[in-house]
Every structure is written in C-alpha cells, then in structure tokens.
Design an enzyme around this catalytic site. Structure first.
Site, short mmCIF file in Angstrom:
data_model
loop_
_atom_site.label_atom_id
_atom_site.label_comp_id
_atom_site.label_asym_id
_atom_site.label_seq_id
_atom_site.Cartn_x
_atom_site.Cartn_y
_atom_site.Cartn_z
N SER A 136 0.84 -1.18 0.00
CA SER A 136 0.00 0.00 0.00
C SER A 136 0.88 1.24 0.00
O SER A 136 2.06 1.18 -0.34
CB SER A 136 -0.95 -0.02 1.20
OG SER A 136 -1.94 0.98 1.07
N ASN A 137 0.29 2.36 0.36
CA ASN A 137 1.07 3.58 0.47
C ASN A 137 0.47 4.43 1.58
O ASN A 137 -0.56 4.08 2.15
CB ASN A 137 1.12 4.33 -0.86
CG ASN A 137 -0.25 4.72 -1.32
OD1 ASN A 137 -0.92 5.54 -0.69
ND2 ASN A 137 -0.70 4.12 -2.41
#
Lengths: 244, 244
Positions: free
Chosen positions: B38-39
C-alpha cells in the site's frame, strides 16, 4: 471518553501495581516515502487491551504501529512505524521490570531489502521486490534477561488455526497464545468485533464474538485470574494460584 | 459537521450542475487476508476536494480506497480496495457524463502476482515478491469514449518534482497536474496540511502550505475560474474563457 474514564475509575483493580507492556496495530515496512508493505490491522484490539489493563489498575505502556485509534486514558503510548522500531521500543521498555507482555501487534514478517529515501520510479519496481525477514519480537522478548513473567502472543490465522497457533506459541516461548480466525469479516483485522481462542498449554478457552473492548476485558480478567490472582473472587469460587 | 453544512449552504455555487468524479485515498493490494502493498495516503486531501466541489454546487462522486475519513455532506461515496477495483468503479461512474475527473488517489503502481485467500506461511514469502503492473486509471479515463471535459491528475514526488510531473501529465493525458512534494513532513501523505504546484501546459501556479481543506477550496476555485467559468467574478476582474 467520559464512559472510558468511569470504567477506569470503577473497574475492579485486579492488576493493581502490575507493569504491562502491549504492542498494537500493524507495522509499516517502507519501500520509499510513499510505498510500503503492511497489513490490515487497525490497532483496535490492542488499544482495547491497553484500556482493559488500565481499568484493572495496571501501569500500561502501549507501543503502537500506525493507527487512527485514540490513546485510552491512563495509558502511556509510544508510536513506531516498522517492525525494527517496534522491537527497539519493546527492548527499551523491558528495562522496567515487566509483569505481562501482550504482543498484539500484527508485525510484518518481512521488510523490503531496498528502502529508498526518494520515491522510486515505477520502473525500479518492475518485476519483484526482494524481502528480508524481520526479527521476531516475541522470541526476542522470551530470551531477554528481564523476561516478563507472562508473555501473551496473538496469532491471526485463517486455516487449521489452533494447530498452527500451538506450534507458534511453542516456537516463540509464549505462555499464552490468543488465536483470531481472520477468515470471517465480522472478526479480526479492521472489524469492530472479535472472537478468540485462548491456548495455555493443553487448555483451551473460547471467547465468542463480542465487541473488541468486551473481548479485551474478558481476556484480561482471564489472565489476571489465572496468572496474577492475589485473592479468590467471591462469586467465582475457584481457588487460583498466586504467582506473585 | 455543522461548520461543513454551513460551508455547503453558503459557498458560491461556481460549479452548480457540474458532474465531478474524484478518486481518493490509497489502494490496498492484497497478498493474503492479512498482508499487502500500500502507500501512506490518508485520503484527507481527496475528501477535502470532494467537500470543496460539493460546496461549489457540483454533483460529486468520491471513489475511495481504504480511509478513516468521514464522507463530506452532499457527496456520494463508493468504497474500493485495490487499483483494479478503483478502475472498475471509475469506469462505471463514467457512464454518467462527467465534467471534471480529479484523480487524487495514490494508486499502487503494482500488485503482488500471487493473491492468496488463505494467510500464507512466512516461508512462502521468504525471498521475493513477484509484482504485476497495475492499470493506469488516468490514461484509461483519457482514452475513454466519454472522456470527462477536464482531467486533473495528482503527482506525489520527492525529487525534480516539476519536471517529472510534467512528463507524467503529458504521458497520461491530464489537462492539469497537481504536484505535491512529499519530502516534507508537514505536507503530503498523512499530514494535516499541504502545498502544491498546479501545472497546466506551460503555466505554473503555486498554492503555499495551508490546511488540506483550504488547499482544496483554492484549487477548485482555480479550476472553476480557468476551466468552467460561466461569469467573470467581480473582485477578480480578469476575463476567463468559458468552455461550457
């Protein structure tokens, strides 16, 4: 928050004077300033455990990975990001003799081998991501010179969950392992409710689906009665051993 | 929430009747039921943009990856998890003719090649993670038969940010590119405040550090004046083209 303060004031002080260390939330294993590896833990269960321990009169330190949860009243919170940082914060906390360590955090098993301080171009990640195994926090705490008297590990499982959790507990040196089945949407990571199986050697205790704070209070009461009992509770009637 | 309702009622309706589609938040690229890539996007900037567009009188659909943010009043929210799901929701939304598409989401460039419905043993991930490139949502929207009249893309950069952002805009077919420098803690992913550079061809407009809702209102006003102006605002004085 007012309700939380009332619980804090009114709950039975079964763990008065005990020093408790809890890890909670996910860890974030950074690949660059934007990207990373993580997991779906919200921190809700770990924060609820910290709240239940504070309600029971304990001194509570909560080491949390990235989480949106509010710190429960009476709890000392330390924020960390990666598994490595969580281990370091845990080892610093163990300098204070600790009665109970609850490893609730969903620690990433791996981190990217490459960690860039600049955002990587898409092409730098084109085919694969090389991984390094993270240190195991429970095993490290188990081998520590100031090992806490009781170590509780959590296992999030989707299959054959009790068998694989028993193996994990034995490998890591946890006294108690609490197993979440994360294959159902209503329990486990990110959910509002939870259910668990408590494994202590050959003993198995089930806590059926309830809110995460109720589960925390049941679990902490169970641990207090079975591992820290200073007196027999009247309505309960069984004599539990005092290890104090 | 009351303040938000007042802004909604009282703000000038510069985008009355316009259909606006916004993507926000991170995407989560699942590896198994617990782990993923993810980020660090929180969704805050995208949700603030949706709020500013609703305040300006537009019909707003917000497609959001996993985010803890509250849906602004007057905004239709669709929740998604992965980049693939975000693309599908975007294409469904484009069936309604859209005036403005704001691609604010931090869409993961890659997903794991392997996505398991069971939690993988640690050893299954021992050395590397094979990645697949995700579809590019802005490029896909740009080539769509019902292409929105104006496409705004966001770029999160840490180095040479304007040059690399201009290239991205050209490649993807965005009319406007908004560049965040995420190398500072007080702006960009997860922060409460933000700053940006707005690139439109050879024009550059800077919005200095401010709250994410203020940045959203400045940016939406800029877009409304430069791309959707139906009338000249009195205190502003410049004549802007109407593309309506």
């Amino acid at each position: 928050q007012i309700v939380a303060q009332l619980h804090l004031a009114l709950a039975p002080k079964m763990l008065a004077g005990k020093q408790i260390l809890i890890t909670a939330g996910p860890t974030w294993e950074s690949l660059d300033p934007a990207r990373g590896l993580s997991n779906r833990a919200s921190g809700k269960q770990g924060f609820a455990l910290a709240q239940a321990c504070a309600e029971a009169g304990a001194q509570v330190q909560l080491i949390s990975g990235p989480s949106q949860e509010a710190t429960p009243p009476g709890v000392l919170r330390v924020n960390v990001t990666s598994a490595q940082e969580m281990l370091e914060a845990t080892l610093r906390a163990l300098a204070t003799p600790t009665d109970l360590f609850i490893a609730n955090a969903a620690v990433a098993d791996h981190r990217p081998a490459l960690q860039s301080t600049q955002k990587l171009p898409k092409t730098a990640l084109s085919e694969s991501l090389t991984l390094i195994v993270n240190p195991d926090i429970v095993s490290t705490v188990n081998q520590h010179a100031l090992r806490p008297r009781v170590i509780v590990a959590f296992a999030a499982e989707t299959r054959d969950h009790l068998a694989s959790a028993r193996n994990k507990a034995a490998q890591k040196g946890a006294d108690i392992i609490v197993v979440n089945d994360i294959s159902h949407n209503e329990t486990g990571m990110g959910a509002e409710s939870n259910a668990c199986s408590i494994i202590e050697g050959s003993d198995l205790t089930e806590i059926p689906t309830c809110s995460k704070i109720d589960l925390a209070r049941h679990l902490i009461r169970h641990i207090a009665e079975n591992h820290f009992a200073l007196k027999v509770t009247e309505h309960h009637g069984t004599v539990t051993n005092s290890h104090s």
